[in-house]
Design a protein around this motif. Structure first.
Motif, PDB file in Angstrom:
ATOM      1  N   THR A   1       8.486   5.882  -1.285  1.00  0.00           N
ATOM      2  CA  THR A   1       8.968   6.756  -2.294  1.00  0.00           C
ATOM      3  C   THR A   1       9.728   5.577  -3.241  1.00  0.00           C
ATOM      4  N   LYS A   2      10.484   4.630  -2.572  1.00  0.00           N
ATOM      5  CA  LYS A   2      11.145   3.722  -3.401  1.00  0.00           C
ATOM      6  C   LYS A   2      10.127   2.515  -3.828  1.00  0.00           C
ATOM      7  N   GLY A   3       8.935   2.187  -3.015  1.00  0.00           N
ATOM      8  CA  GLY A   3       7.723   1.493  -3.740  1.00  0.00           C
ATOM      9  C   GLY A   3       7.220   2.064  -4.701  1.00  0.00           C
ATOM     10  N   LEU A   4       6.851   3.411  -4.705  1.00  0.00           N
ATOM     11  CA  LEU A   4       6.213   4.169  -5.553  1.00  0.00           C
ATOM     12  C   LEU A   4       7.200   4.115  -6.894  1.00  0.00           C
ATOM     13  N   SER A   5       8.418   4.364  -7.027  1.00  0.00           N
ATOM     14  CA  SER A   5       9.416   4.375  -8.073  1.00  0.00           C
ATOM     15  C   SER A   5       9.482   2.906  -8.667  1.00  0.00           C
ATOM     16  N   ALA A   6       9.215   1.918  -7.809  1.00  0.00           N
ATOM     17  CA  ALA A   6       9.485   0.596  -8.412  1.00  0.00           C
ATOM     18  C   ALA A   6       8.117   0.461  -9.388  1.00  0.00           C
ATOM     19  N   VAL A   7       7.061   1.010  -9.045  1.00  0.00           N
ATOM     20  CA  VAL A   7       6.026   0.914  -9.821  1.00  0.00           C
ATOM     21  C   VAL A   7       6.032   1.968 -10.992  1.00  0.00           C
ATOM     22  N   THR A   8       6.468   3.194 -11.065  1.00  0.00           N
ATOM     23  CA  THR A   8       6.907   3.971 -12.196  1.00  0.00           C
ATOM     24  C   THR A   8       7.972   3.510 -13.091  1.00  0.00           C
TER      25      THR A   8
ATOM     26  N   ASP B   1       6.741  -9.934  -9.514  1.00  0.00           N
ATOM     27  CA  ASP B   1       7.945  -9.685  -8.997  1.00  0.00           C
ATOM     28  C   ASP B   1       8.114  -8.349  -8.485  1.00  0.00           C
ATOM     29  N   LEU B   2       7.156  -7.475  -8.009  1.00  0.00           N
ATOM     30  CA  LEU B   2       7.287  -6.101  -7.402  1.00  0.00           C
ATOM     31  C   LEU B   2       7.733  -6.436  -6.093  1.00  0.00           C
ATOM     32  N   PRO B   3       8.680  -5.545  -5.891  1.00  0.00           N
ATOM     33  CA  PRO B   3       9.111  -5.715  -4.457  1.00  0.00           C
ATOM     34  C   PRO B   3       8.197  -5.394  -3.241  1.00  0.00           C
ATOM     35  N   ALA B   4       8.300  -5.833  -1.950  1.00  0.00           N
ATOM     36  CA  ALA B   4       7.452  -5.602  -0.830  1.00  0.00           C
ATOM     37  C   ALA B   4       7.081  -3.907  -0.810  1.00  0.00           C
ATOM     38  N   ALA B   5       7.977  -3.324  -0.797  1.00  0.00           N
ATOM     39  CA  ALA B   5       7.721  -1.763  -0.708  1.00  0.00           C
ATOM     40  C   ALA B   5       6.660  -1.327  -2.052  1.00  0.00           C
ATOM     41  N   ALA B   6       6.669  -2.017  -2.985  1.00  0.00           N
ATOM     42  CA  ALA B   6       5.732  -1.396  -3.786  1.00  0.00           C
ATOM     43  C   ALA B   6       4.151  -2.258  -3.461  1.00  0.00           C
ATOM     44  N   LEU B   7       4.256  -3.112  -2.840  1.00  0.00           N
ATOM     45  CA  LEU B   7       2.897  -3.708  -2.549  1.00  0.00           C
ATOM     46  C   LEU B   7       2.379  -3.420  -1.033  1.00  0.00           C
TER      47      LEU B   7
ATOM     48  N   LYS C   1       0.618   5.636  -5.476  1.00  0.00           N
ATOM     49  CA  LYS C   1       1.013   4.295  -5.994  1.00  0.00           C
ATOM     50  C   LYS C   1      -0.050   3.523  -6.250  1.00  0.00           C
ATOM     51  N   GLY C   2      -1.211   3.587  -5.472  1.00  0.00           N
ATOM     52  CA  GLY C   2      -2.248   3.006  -5.612  1.00  0.00           C
ATOM     53  C   GLY C   2      -2.932   2.934  -6.970  1.00  0.00           C
ATOM     54  N   GLU C   3      -3.227   4.268  -7.336  1.00  0.00           N
ATOM     55  CA  GLU C   3      -3.743   4.746  -8.723  1.00  0.00           C
ATOM     56  C   GLU C   3      -3.013   4.164  -9.827  1.00  0.00           C
ATOM     57  N   LEU C   4      -1.413   4.201  -9.769  1.00  0.00           N
ATOM     58  CA  LEU C   4      -0.711   3.837 -10.793  1.00  0.00           C
ATOM     59  C   LEU C   4      -0.677   2.165 -11.065  1.00  0.00           C
ATOM     60  N   MET C   5      -0.809   1.521  -9.750  1.00  0.00           N
ATOM     61  CA  MET C   5      -0.763   0.101  -9.761  1.00  0.00           C
ATOM     62  C   MET C   5      -1.703  -0.509 -10.742  1.00  0.00           C
ATOM     63  N   ALA C   6      -2.890   0.291 -10.843  1.00  0.00           N
ATOM     64  CA  ALA C   6      -4.027  -0.111 -11.607  1.00  0.00           C
ATOM     65  C   ALA C   6      -3.868  -0.070 -13.059  1.00  0.00           C
TER      66      ALA C   6
END
Length: 544
Positions: free
Chosen positions: A42-49, A108-114, A96-101
């Motif tokens: 959820t932190k990873g998703l939040s980094a993307v949003t 510089d995205l954190p590891a949790a986002a990747l 998260k995968g859909e939003l990354m696109a």
């Protein structure tokens, strides 16, 4: 890889240090680990949003709601269902995968986002991303204090969402804060500022929910609530979600089944909208921790709309239904339809086959003293203060719990001078609301504002009194704070009070285990946070 556990987010954590074998709450190590992983993704998703918003792109409500529900699922005593939590990990990774696109840059995205992996590897990953993955004790303490505040805030926002209320600024902050918790360049000063900012949004979140509840169901009003039982079969509804209650009342009307509130659902009795239902009976039982003995006696089904769920005994487990963020393996979970409505027909069908509830007690209790109702009595209250009839208000909001040391709060309430009034919200009230402490000139000595989120009402009342008395500091009011805490919604209430400038709060029965000595020292020195001692000494300290 073996699942290892470390959890210290609630007041009853083992030894006052942390649960390492199995949770005092009943949470198993594999469930605790999967909750850690859910927070991580959820932190990873939040980094993307957060990156999307920085690029000027919008984030859909569905994503905001996913973040808040994920956090809510990891609150103490909410969800014990490993499979349900793991499924939310998968849902979050797909989202998260859909939003990354849509990102212009992934730099510089954190590891949790990747991070993205197959379900078979979830357990191994979960072991490496828990609380102890932050090695520095003080950084860990500040990160977890913020995380637990965000969990509490998410719970309140989720209830508002259920009633159609959203606040993009609050959602954006929650996600931005989660992203910052992944940033290893954040200093102690940065993290302390984030803690206090979380308190600011805590006030906003509670105000949002207050608006949602009162718009939908009217302003709470002074109400006498029956404690006895009727002769019909019943459904016991517990938790905090008023929208679930509304749907249940609608679906049971005319069925011959009565609806009783339990625990934190008691304040639903104060709302005008619910009083139109003749089959809306009284309140059954006490705070969450007594449910194992009380649910045996209820005989009918029990619907959990949120925490606080205690792992049920086999003798009544088949009568437990969960919904929303709550879950327990082997219990029926009711999912919402696409339009957000829920079908409680299975609960109702079971109720019709059950005996009426066994009576636990008789009599009535009085509540409904939310801010609108108290401010309507403002002249009477102010006159009582000015005349000396009321010398002091004591805020005793927060949580109840099973530790024997919590008997302190009942003894403290009984020992208070007769010219003091208790302001309360949350299930802490069960320690003293049935003690018959009397009134002062018609003003009850225990004023119950409602659920834990209704601590907002207590803040509104305090700020109004500050204005009426022409004071420049809320701490100059004849109000002291002796708050009991148990889980993460109490954490956001505490942070909200700190944001409002309230100092010298007594917190008990123990200070949080997640406060390192250095962080605790900052709270003591800057805000006067203290713990409780003996009833006699605390009466002298707080009341004089």
């Amino acid at each position: 890889m073996e699942n290892k556990m470390f959890c210290f987010q609630c007041q009853e954590t083992a030894g006052g240090k942390g649960c390492t074998q199995v949770g005092v709450c009943g949470k198993k190590p594999e469930v605790a680990a999967m909750q850690d992983l859910l927070v991580y993704v959820t932190k990873g998703l939040s980094a993307v949003t957060t990156r999307l918003r920085a690029e000027g792109k919008s984030v859909k409500k569905g994503i905001n709601h996913l973040v808040t529900e994920n956090l809510f699922m990891t609150i103490t005593n909410a969800n014990f269902d490993y499979d349900a939590i793991a499924e939310h990990v998968s849902i979050t990774l797909r989202a998260k995968g859909e939003l990354m696109a849509a990102l212009s840059s992934r730099a510089d995205l954190p590891a949790a986002a990747l991070w993205n992996d197959v379900k078979e590897n979830y357990d191994a990953k979960a072991v490496s991303v828990g609380v102890l993955s932050t090695e520095n004790e003080d950084v860990r303490s500040l990160r977890e204090l913020t995380t637990y505040g965000l969990k509490g805030l998410a719970a309140y926002v989720k209830h508002a969402n259920a009633l159609g209320e959203d606040d993009e600024a609050i959602d954006a902050f929650i996600q931005q804060a989660l992203a910052k918790l992944l940033d290893n360049t954040m200093t102690g000063e940065d993290l302390t500022a984030l803690v206090l900012e979380t308190g600011k949004y805590g006030v906003d979140g509670m105000a949002l929910l207050d608006h949602a509840n009162t718009t939908a169901y009217g302003d709470p009003e002074i109400t006498e609530v029956e404690l006895g039982v009727r002769k019909n079969p019943g459904i016991l509804i517990t938790g905090h979600d008023l929208h679930d209650l509304e749907m249940l009342l609608e679906q049971t009307e005319g069925t011959g089944v009565d609806i009783y509130t339990h625990g934190e659902m008691l304040p639903a009795q104060y709302y005008p909208k619910f009083k139109q239902y003749k089959h809306f009976a009284g309140n059954y039982g006490n705070a969450w921790w007594k449910q194992k003995e009380e649910f045996e006696a209820f005989h009918g089904p029990i619907l959990f709309t949120t925490n606080c769920l205690v792992p049920p005994k086999d003798s009544y487990k088949d009568r437990i239904f969960t919904t929303g963020a709550t879950g327990f393996s082997g219990c029926t979970h009711i999912e919402p339809k696409k339009d957000g409505t829920k079908d409680f027909s299975a609960v109702i069908a079971m109720a019709k086959k059950c005996e009426p509830p066994q009576e636990l007690e008789t009599g009535k209790i009085v509540g409904g003293f939310a801010h609108n109702q108290v401010l309507a009595l403002a002249d009477k209250v102010v006159a009582a203060v000015k005349s000396g009839a009321i010398k002091k208000f004591v805020v005793m909001a927060g949580c109840d719990g099973r530790m024997k040391s919590r008997a302190y709060y009942a003894e403290f309430a009984k020992a208070l001078p007769k010219d003091t009034v208790i302001l309360t919200a949350g299930c802490a009230k069960y320690k003293y609301i049935k003690l018959g402490l009397g009134d002062i000139g018609g003003i009850p000595r225990v004023l119950d504002a409602g659920q834990c989120n209704d601590s907002y009402s207590l803040a509104v009342i305090a700020l109004k009194l500050k204005e009426v008395f022409g004071l420049d500091d809320i701490n100059k009011l004849p109000i002291v704070f002796n708050i009991a805490w148990y889980e993460q919604k109490a954490v956001i209430v505490l942070l909200a009070l700190l944001h409002l400038g309230v100092k010298n709060i007594h917190l008990g029965p123990t200070l949080p285990a997640f406060l390192s000595p250095n962080v605790a020292k900052v709270l003591v020195e800057n805000f006067g946070i203290g713990t409780i001692s003996t009833v006699e000494d605390d009466i002298k300290t707080m009341i004089g």
